[in-house]
Design an enzyme around this catalytic site. Sequence first.
Site, PDB file in Angstrom:
ATOM      1  N   GLY A   7       0.828  -1.212   0.000  1.00 44.11           N
ATOM      2  CA  GLY A   7       0.000   0.000   0.000  1.00 44.11           C
ATOM      3  C   GLY A   7       0.854   1.250   0.000  1.00 44.11           C
ATOM      4  O   GLY A   7       0.462   2.292   0.531  1.00 44.11           O
ATOM      5  N   TYR A 149     -14.096  -4.300   8.190  1.00 40.18           N
ATOM      6  CA  TYR A 149     -12.822  -3.611   8.460  1.00 40.18           C
ATOM      7  C   TYR A 149     -12.408  -3.806   9.922  1.00 40.18           C
ATOM      8  O   TYR A 149     -11.268  -4.191  10.216  1.00 40.18           O
ATOM      9  CB  TYR A 149     -12.984  -2.123   8.131  1.00 40.18           C
ATOM     10  CG  TYR A 149     -11.764  -1.276   8.377  1.00 40.18           C
ATOM     11  CD1 TYR A 149     -10.675  -1.317   7.507  1.00 40.18           C
ATOM     12  CD2 TYR A 149     -11.690  -0.424   9.474  1.00 40.18           C
ATOM     13  CE1 TYR A 149      -9.552  -0.533   7.735  1.00 40.18           C
ATOM     14  CE2 TYR A 149     -10.576   0.362   9.708  1.00 40.18           C
ATOM     15  CZ  TYR A 149      -9.505   0.301   8.833  1.00 40.18           C
ATOM     16  OH  TYR A 149      -8.395   1.082   9.064  1.00 40.18           O
TER      17      TYR A 149
HETATM   18  N1  LIG Z   1      -5.988   6.947   7.505  1.00 40.79           N
HETATM   19  C1  LIG Z   1      -6.291   6.684   8.776  1.00 40.79           C
HETATM   20  O1  LIG Z   1      -6.716   7.541   9.544  1.00 40.79           O
HETATM   21  C2  LIG Z   1      -6.086   5.286   9.320  1.00 40.79           C
HETATM   22  C3  LIG Z   1      -6.504   5.001  10.619  1.00 40.79           C
HETATM   23  C4  LIG Z   1      -6.293   3.743  11.131  1.00 40.79           C
HETATM   24  C5  LIG Z   1      -5.655   2.783  10.376  1.00 40.79           C
HETATM   25  N2  LIG Z   1      -5.266   3.073   9.109  1.00 40.79           N
HETATM   26  C6  LIG Z   1      -4.606   2.017   8.354  1.00 40.79           C
HETATM   27  O2  LIG Z   1      -3.493   2.534   7.662  1.00 40.79           O
HETATM   28  C7  LIG Z   1      -3.258   1.786   6.482  1.00 40.79           C
HETATM   29  C8  LIG Z   1      -3.128   2.721   5.296  1.00 40.79           C
HETATM   30  O3  LIG Z   1      -4.304   3.490   5.195  1.00 40.79           O
HETATM   31  P1  LIG Z   1      -4.368   4.851   4.350  1.00 40.79           P
HETATM   32  O4  LIG Z   1      -5.187   5.804   5.135  1.00 40.79           O
HETATM   33  O5  LIG Z   1      -3.009   5.248   3.907  1.00 40.79           O
HETATM   34  O6  LIG Z   1      -5.250   4.364   3.113  1.00 40.79           O
HETATM   35  P2  LIG Z   1      -5.028   4.583   1.548  1.00 40.79           P
HETATM   36  O7  LIG Z   1      -6.312   4.192   0.897  1.00 40.79           O
HETATM   37  O8  LIG Z   1      -4.501   5.951   1.291  1.00 40.79           O
HETATM   38  O9  LIG Z   1      -3.913   3.524   1.224  1.00 40.79           O
HETATM   39  C9  LIG Z   1      -4.193   2.153   1.076  1.00 40.79           C
HETATM   40  C10 LIG Z   1      -3.353   1.627  -0.079  1.00 40.79           C
HETATM   41  O10 LIG Z   1      -3.633   0.221  -0.206  1.00 40.79           O
HETATM   42  C11 LIG Z   1      -3.694  -0.071  -1.592  1.00 40.79           C
HETATM   43  N3  LIG Z   1      -4.494  -1.265  -1.837  1.00 40.79           N
HETATM   44  C12 LIG Z   1      -5.812  -1.432  -1.649  1.00 40.79           C
HETATM   45  N4  LIG Z   1      -6.199  -2.636  -2.094  1.00 40.79           N
HETATM   46  C13 LIG Z   1      -5.084  -3.246  -2.583  1.00 40.79           C
HETATM   47  C14 LIG Z   1      -4.834  -4.510  -3.199  1.00 40.79           C
HETATM   48  N5  LIG Z   1      -5.811  -5.372  -3.445  1.00 40.79           N
HETATM   49  N6  LIG Z   1      -3.566  -4.804  -3.567  1.00 40.79           N
HETATM   50  C15 LIG Z   1      -2.547  -3.923  -3.353  1.00 40.79           C
HETATM   51  N7  LIG Z   1      -2.740  -2.701  -2.797  1.00 40.79           N
HETATM   52  C16 LIG Z   1      -3.995  -2.381  -2.417  1.00 40.79           C
HETATM   53  C17 LIG Z   1      -4.370   1.167  -2.206  1.00 40.79           C
HETATM   54  O11 LIG Z   1      -4.149   1.236  -3.604  1.00 40.79           O
HETATM   55  C18 LIG Z   1      -3.732   2.297  -1.416  1.00 40.79           C
HETATM   56  O12 LIG Z   1      -2.585   2.801  -2.047  1.00 40.79           O
HETATM   57  C19 LIG Z   1      -4.421   0.798   6.385  1.00 40.79           C
HETATM   58  O13 LIG Z   1      -4.022  -0.452   6.878  1.00 40.79           O
HETATM   59  C20 LIG Z   1      -5.467   1.398   7.282  1.00 40.79           C
HETATM   60  O14 LIG Z   1      -6.344   0.424   7.808  1.00 40.79           O
HETATM   61  C21 LIG Z   1      -5.475   4.292   8.553  1.00 40.79           C
END
Ligand SMILES: NC(=O)c1ccc[n+]([C@@H]2O[C@H](COP(=O)([O-])OP(=O)(O)OC[C@H]3O[C@@H](n4cnc5c(N)ncnc54)[C@H](O)[C@@H]3O)[C@@H](O)[C@H]2O)c1
Length: 245
Positions: A7, A149
């Site tokens: 990701g 989720y």
């Molecule tokens: N943003 C927040 O506030 C927050 C809070 C808690 C946890 N998280 C966790 O942080 C992590 C990143 O989140 P984010 O906010 O950067 O989200 P984001 O959507 O910006 O990034 C997620 C990435 O995963 C990739 N992805 C999705 N499905 C995929 C697949 N099948 N194969 C390969 N890549 C794939 C997407 O293309 C994207 O680039 C996640 O695990 C999320 O659960 C985020």
Amino acid sequence: MTALVTGAGGAIGTAVAERLAHDGHAVVAVDIDENGAADTCRRIQEAGGTALTIACDLRDEEQIAAAFATTADACGSLDVLVNNAAVFPSGPFIDVSLADLDDTIRVNQRAYFLCAQHAARSMMVSHGGSIVNVASIVWHGGWANMSPYVATKGAIVAMTRALATELGQYEIRVNAIAPGAFPTAAERAQHPDLEEYQARILESQALKRRGTFEELAAAVSFLAGPESSFVTGQTLNVDGGWIMS
Ligand SMILES: NC(=O)c1ccc[n+]([C@@H]2O[C@H](COP(=O)([O-])OP(=O)(O)OC[C@H]3O[C@@H](n4cnc5c(N)ncnc54)[C@H](O)[C@@H]3O)[C@@H](O)[C@H]2O)c1
């Protein structure tokens, strides 16, 4: 030193990849969004680091295996894996489709498991490494309207402990971070009344400001690196003091 970040084209993945590159790792940026991962690599290279883009749909075990084989060919052994890619379907539990449930489990849980297996095989040969799983505080609070989720994020915390127990004998550490709410583009799209949403977040947090992606990446850097050499099986909440346990 080599770090693979899944990701890596997303909001948090970009910050983590850049931070690990800054720490001295060659970074392998894996994402289904090839352009996003390539942008991350370009930024790392422009800053003088080394990075490789791998396009991969983490729902597909053959693509996962191919990504790790490419990494081994290009970089040799793997020192750090950051399982970070996730999908975020929302809606009431009662309406969740089987397709959404399966998709969420495949990306958020099954891929974390498979990537950890591939990484551990490499790390067992090189006698050590660090796996950091990106969970979320939602598992703790049992948040509504995102049940697939929440379930996968809880599973990641449990999996972190199980893998830490099994892999410790090889000097492979397995930890997780659980972010709170960080200011992403998705947040802006999902919450038209951003001011009200932000006020709710600040009320929940002990720290009365939003966290930055750099602060999150610093926590990953700590768990990935030698400063946490005696820490394993832990989940570090990086949430401004939202959840305290
Ligand atoms: N943003 C927040 O506030 C927050 C809070 C808690 C946890 N998280 C966790 O942080 C992590 C990143 O989140 P984010 O906010 O950067 O989200 P984001 O959507 O910006 O990034 C997620 C990435 O995963 C990739 N992805 C999705 N499905 C995929 C697949 N099948 N194969 C390969 N890549 C794939 C997407 O293309 C994207 O680039 C996640 O695990 C999320 O659960 C985020």
